[in-house]
Design an enzyme around this catalytic site. Sequence first.
Site, PDB file in Angstrom:
ATOM      1  N   GLU A  12       0.834  -1.225   0.000  1.00 46.91           N
ATOM      2  CA  GLU A  12       0.000   0.000   0.000  1.00 46.91           C
ATOM      3  C   GLU A  12       0.858   1.260   0.000  1.00 46.91           C
ATOM      4  O   GLU A  12       0.508   2.254  -0.645  1.00 46.91           O
ATOM      5  CB  GLU A  12      -0.910  -0.023   1.247  1.00 46.91           C
ATOM      6  CG  GLU A  12      -1.881   1.116   1.332  1.00 46.91           C
ATOM      7  CD  GLU A  12      -2.929   1.102   0.226  1.00 46.91           C
ATOM      8  OE1 GLU A  12      -2.798   1.946  -0.678  1.00 46.91           O
ATOM      9  OE2 GLU A  12      -3.855   0.271   0.246  1.00 46.91           O
ATOM     10  N   LYS A  61       4.421   4.264  -9.951  1.00 44.79           N
ATOM     11  CA  LYS A  61       3.139   4.146  -9.241  1.00 44.79           C
ATOM     12  C   LYS A  61       1.986   3.842 -10.197  1.00 44.79           C
ATOM     13  O   LYS A  61       1.121   3.019  -9.892  1.00 44.79           O
ATOM     14  CB  LYS A  61       2.880   5.440  -8.461  1.00 44.79           C
ATOM     15  CG  LYS A  61       3.906   5.665  -7.339  1.00 44.79           C
ATOM     16  CD  LYS A  61       3.854   7.085  -6.800  1.00 44.79           C
ATOM     17  CE  LYS A  61       4.885   7.319  -5.702  1.00 44.79           C
ATOM     18  NZ  LYS A  61       5.078   8.720  -5.362  1.00 44.79           N
TER      19      LYS A  61
END
Length: 437
Positions: free
Chosen positions: A129, A205
Amino acid sequence: MKPINVGLLGIGTVGGGTFTVLKRNQEEISRRAGRGIVVKMIADKDLDKARALAGNEATVTDNAMDVVTNPDIDIVVELIGGQTFAKDLILEAIAQGKHVVTANKALLAAHGTEIFAAARDKGVMVAFEAAVAGGIPIIKALREGLTANRIEWIAGIINGTANFILSEMREKGLSFQPVLDQAQALGYAEADPTFDVEGIDAAHKITIMAAIAFGIPVQFDKVYTEGVAKLTQEDIRYAEELGYRIKLLGITKRVEKGIEIRVHPALIPTRRLIANVEGVMNAVLVKGDAVGPTLYYGAGAGAEPTASSVIADLVDVTRMQTADPTHRVPTLSFQPDLLSDTPVLSMDEVETAYYLRLQVVDQAGVLAEITRILADLGISISAMIQKEHASDEDTVNIIILTHDTIEKNINSAITSIEALPVVTGQVTRIRIEELSS
Ligand code: HSE
């Protein structure tokens, strides 16, 4: 029940934050996880720093492999970064049957397929995460909260440093370098700030989010990446006048022919919420077919915000570690044997609108020549303005906004326009993303 033992590799910004938050919120975290989560070992090259942090609560070593191979450690938290030693440590932890929590976006974007496969073989989890958008629980949202949806696209401000630079340049009229220096001093930037400035960090990302959104393998090598270093005050100002704000976006989109994954500056209508995300903050806009657009906003970097994500993963792993591996939430949301081979499109095939800034000699017929080139390539103009004389007295700036067209055509148009004797210098091209739902 016996607590879960964590081995922490690296006590830089995020590692230090993780230790501190875990300790501070220990009681509530245990109530949530169903058992205690304690840092039992810390590895860092700076032993004095590690000892000062650990007190007498954890064993300290400067050899990270000691942690990875210690049979008492249940979860290895990798916060060292980089793609070589960190990869060896993670693969060894997996081989030793340990779960892994990491914030290492560069490693997962490039080597995720190998790492996830190794974890699957051993029946352990790799949680990440903290790798995307710092403290925003976007992986959880994509993988679980939005699991009913066919994701259509994601557009994110996912590099705080780049966003901080653009915000400061726009609000304070500053130029690029001093703002970058400030971002580094504030600890926002990556160890190598070119990762932030050139869009590489954002590309890591968006690679990870694309994989989860569309059920495709991580494919960093196929991502188009362009950073913010070439943006000027002029473009920021003209965009503003036209009702747009320039942001560095990570975009991934499902289109008919495949999947787009790209990072580049883009003009976004100022009226969109995401256009108003300023400074080091991150925001991710996700469009699902059922839910419509959803926006996730928060701190994309920093010690405790990122620790918040690391610890959320620790709790998740703790809760799930007894579940049968095939019934856990799959790493990339889709079952691993059901990943799709939908192609990632080359940038040439991407379709979007464009802002073009040209510096031209102020004489009759110039506009006609330029618009002829665009028309011949089927590129339709949506707005055009001619600005005051530039510093060179004989030239003026012309700003053209186009309707959607494919990148290949705009590239040809730019080449032809730059070859015109009346055009001085290079054409500035910034893509426009309306982000309408
Ligand atoms: N350098 C990154 C940023 C930090 O500026 O967003 C977290 O990935």
